[in-house]
Design an enzyme around this catalytic site. Structure first.
Site, short mmCIF file in Angstrom:
data_model
loop_
_atom_site.label_atom_id
_atom_site.label_comp_id
_atom_site.label_asym_id
_atom_site.label_seq_id
_atom_site.Cartn_x
_atom_site.Cartn_y
_atom_site.Cartn_z
N ASN A 191 0.68 5.04 1.41
CA ASN A 191 -0.04 5.68 2.51
C ASN A 191 0.13 7.19 2.50
OD1 ASN A 191 -0.87 3.15 4.10
ND2 ASN A 191 1.30 2.85 3.68
N GLU A 222 -5.04 3.79 3.19
CA GLU A 222 -4.08 2.85 2.62
C GLU A 222 -4.51 2.50 1.20
OE1 GLU A 222 -2.63 0.40 6.47
OE2 GLU A 222 -4.78 0.32 6.05
N THR A 241 0.83 -1.20 0.00
CA THR A 241 0.00 0.00 0.00
C THR A 241 0.86 1.25 0.00
OG1 THR A 241 -0.17 0.03 2.42
CG2 THR A 241 -1.93 -1.10 1.21
#
Length: 168
Positions: free
Chosen positions: A47, A97, A45
């Site tokens: 972020n 995320e 992910t």
């Protein structure tokens, strides 16, 4: 996932309030997250920092969304985003995320991420095991791909938001 449980949770979510706020645009520098996406879950992910998260409308908290993203003026890809506290991990801080549906061969920290949240997939849920969570994320990705294929998504991918130069 227990479909009855999921349907019950869906009725608790104010879908109308969410849909009124979409598409939602967010952008900022990619920061280090909790470090679980790639290593523990197998879904890396990107972020956002806290200042971007703080600008989120309250109605967009606690759910899984689909949309589009790009990195540093690059190509636009599909994405799935988790917004909330991730009950399985009992996070103390809210997170955004973004799992971009593309493989990158380098670290993305410090690069500029743009996201357009187009649709709501499901509310944030807790899971009994890591395996259940991983299966749910896989289903979220498949559901997002189905949603992206339903409509003419080029209108979103070609949005001016993704075309303007960083800092412009």
């Amino acid at each position: 996932l227990d479909s009855l449980h999921l349907e019950t949770k869906m009725t608790e979510v104010d879908k109308e309030s969410i849909n009124k706020l979409l598409p939602h645009y967010a952008e900022g520098r990619i920061v280090k997250g909790f470090g679980r996406g790639s290593s523990e879950l197998g879904f890396p992910t990107a972020n956002f920092p806290e200042d971007v998260i703080a600008k989120l409308p309250d109605e967009l908290v606690g759910g899984i969304y689909w949309g589009f993203a790009n990195i540093d003026d690059g190509p636009v890809y599909g994405m799935v985003m988790s917004i909330g506290w991730n009950p399985f991990y009992e996070n103390k801080k809210r997170a955004m995320e973004t799992h971009i549906l593309n493989t990158f061969d380098k670290d993305l920290y410090g690069q500029h991420l743009r996201t357009m949240i187009v649709g709501f997939l499901r509310p944030e849920l807790n899971f009994n095991s890591l395996d259940e969570l991983i299966k749910a994320i896989g289903k979220d990705i498949e559901d997002a791909k189905i949603e992206m294929g339903k409509n003419n998504t080029s209108v979103f991918k070609d949005d001016e938001f993704f075309r303007r130069r960083i800092g412009a």
